[in-house]
Design an enzyme around this catalytic site. Structure first.
Site, PDB file in Angstrom:
ATOM      1  N   TRP A   1      35.119 -22.731  -7.780  1.00  0.00           N
ATOM      2  CA  TRP A   1      35.157 -23.534  -9.012  1.00  0.00           C
ATOM      3  C   TRP A   1      36.497 -23.431  -9.730  1.00  0.00           C
ATOM      4  CZ3 TRP A   1      29.620 -22.759 -11.606  1.00  0.00           C
ATOM      5  CH2 TRP A   1      28.658 -23.355 -10.773  1.00  0.00           C
TER       6      TRP A   1
ATOM      7  N   GLU B   1      46.812 -20.887  -4.376  1.00  0.00           N
ATOM      8  CA  GLU B   1      47.207 -21.047  -5.794  1.00  0.00           C
ATOM      9  C   GLU B   1      47.608 -19.699  -6.390  1.00  0.00           C
ATOM     10  OE1 GLU B   1      43.658 -23.116  -6.960  1.00  0.00           O
ATOM     11  OE2 GLU B   1      44.328 -24.861  -5.811  1.00  0.00           O
TER      12      GLU B   1
ATOM     13  N   GLY C   1      43.392 -30.318  -2.933  1.00  0.00           N
ATOM     14  CA  GLY C   1      43.394 -31.161  -4.129  1.00  0.00           C
ATOM     15  C   GLY C   1      44.222 -32.425  -3.993  1.00  0.00           C
TER      16      GLY C   1
ATOM     17  N   GLY D   1      37.330 -29.091  -5.533  1.00  0.00           N
ATOM     18  CA  GLY D   1      36.911 -30.182  -6.425  1.00  0.00           C
ATOM     19  C   GLY D   1      35.493 -30.680  -6.183  1.00  0.00           C
TER      20      GLY D   1
HETATM   21  P1  13P Z   1      39.928 -28.979  -2.846  1.00  0.00           P
HETATM   22  O1  13P Z   1      38.602 -29.043  -2.138  1.00  0.00           O
HETATM   23  O2  13P Z   1      39.846 -29.429  -4.276  1.00  0.00           O
HETATM   24  O3  13P Z   1      41.014 -29.656  -2.057  1.00  0.00           O
HETATM   25  O4  13P Z   1      40.332 -27.425  -2.944  1.00  0.00           O
HETATM   26  C1  13P Z   1      40.249 -26.645  -1.817  1.00  0.00           C
HETATM   27  C2  13P Z   1      40.374 -25.234  -2.219  1.00  0.00           C
HETATM   28  O5  13P Z   1      41.435 -24.802  -2.671  1.00  0.00           O
HETATM   29  C3  13P Z   1      39.200 -24.360  -2.097  1.00  0.00           C
HETATM   30  O6  13P Z   1      39.537 -23.033  -2.293  1.00  0.00           O
END
Ligand code: 13P
Length: 252
Positions: A12, A99, A175, A237
């Site tokens: 999340w 990240e 993302g 997401g």
């Molecule tokens: P998304 O599914 O938003 O691309 O993010 C992937 C993610 O970083 C899951 O840890």
């Protein structure tokens, strides 16, 4: 393949207040609380862990945290330890998300310390690896992953590796709406499994779940899960909305 139970995990990230997280967890329990062919995990922000745990504790959904500090306790303002998140109900912890590597200075060395701390606290680490767009363009995908895994998994025993989950998340697919093609994803998952066979044992490689992450949605999950070395997904997401996440969980 038979003894690798598929896993669908929701990260999340920094979304949802306590009340929003509890409401989402309630909806998810109603939709997917008795899922049994698939292991479901959600990783809310720290502030919502105990509230969400109260909601999911009687269900089949597991709780995870998104990070931890490597010390058990101490004067580390703003940090949270493995013991603390275990006591909040977590059984998993995401480690080394891109990240965190990109914005918070995490390195393969800190990832290694965090994996050891997680295991010491009885938490299963979900270890994230993945190449950036420029690394892929420079044909450094495999060398990047090799380095992340060599250093990240340094010193781990066979038994310790048995508790771990690997998540392959190509940074350029997070993302962005861009998903790795099935061919690209399968090639990397196969590489990771071969790495595990060489570094540990064939049985470790066979048992370890390798999740794919990066723009996973209800419309692409089935195609990804059909690949021989993809054992699940780490969803960002699309995990925030319980109905959408449930559509991913029920991919079969
Ligand atoms: P998304 O599914 O938003 O691309 O993010 C992937 C993610 O970083 C899951 O840890």
């Amino acid at each position: 393949m038979e003894n690798r139970r598929p896993m669908i995990a929701g990260n999340w990230k920094m979304y949802k207040t306590c009340s929003e997280a509890v409401a989402a967890a309630r909806s998810l329990v109603a939709l997917a609380g008795d899922a049994d062919g698939v292991e479901v995990m959600i990783a809310p922000p720290f502030t919502a862990l105990t509230g969400v745990f109260d909601v999911i504790r009687q269900s089949n959904i597991y709780l995870g945290a998104q990070n931890l500090h490597w010390e058990a306790e101490g004067a580390y303002t703003g940090e949270v330890s493995g013991q603390m998140i275990y006591s909040a109900g977590c059984r998993y912890v995401i480690i080394g998300h891109s990240e965190r590597r990109q914005y918070f200075g995490e390195t393969d060395e800190s990832v290694n310390k965090k994996i050891r701390a997680a295991l010491a606290a009885n938490l299963r680490p979900v270890i994230c690896v993945g190449e950036s767009e420029s690394e892929r363009e420079a044909e450094k995908t495999f060398s990047t992953l090799d380095k992340q895994m060599q250093k990240g998994l340094e010193g781990l025993s066979l038994d310790q590796m048995d508790s771990a989950v690997i998540a392959y998340e190509p940074v350029w697919a997070i993302g962005t709406g861009k998903t790795a093609t099935p061919g690209q994803a399968q090639a990397v998952h196969e590489f990771i499994r071969k790495f595990l066979a060489d570094r540990f044992e064939e049985t470790t490689a066979h048992k370890t779940r390798i999740l794919y992450g990066g723009s996973v949605k209800p419309s692409n999950i089935a195609e990804l899960m059909a690949l021989p070395d993809i054992d699940g997904a780490l969803v960002g997401g699309a995990s925030l909305d319980p109905e959408t996440f449930n559509n991913i969980i029920q991919y079969r």
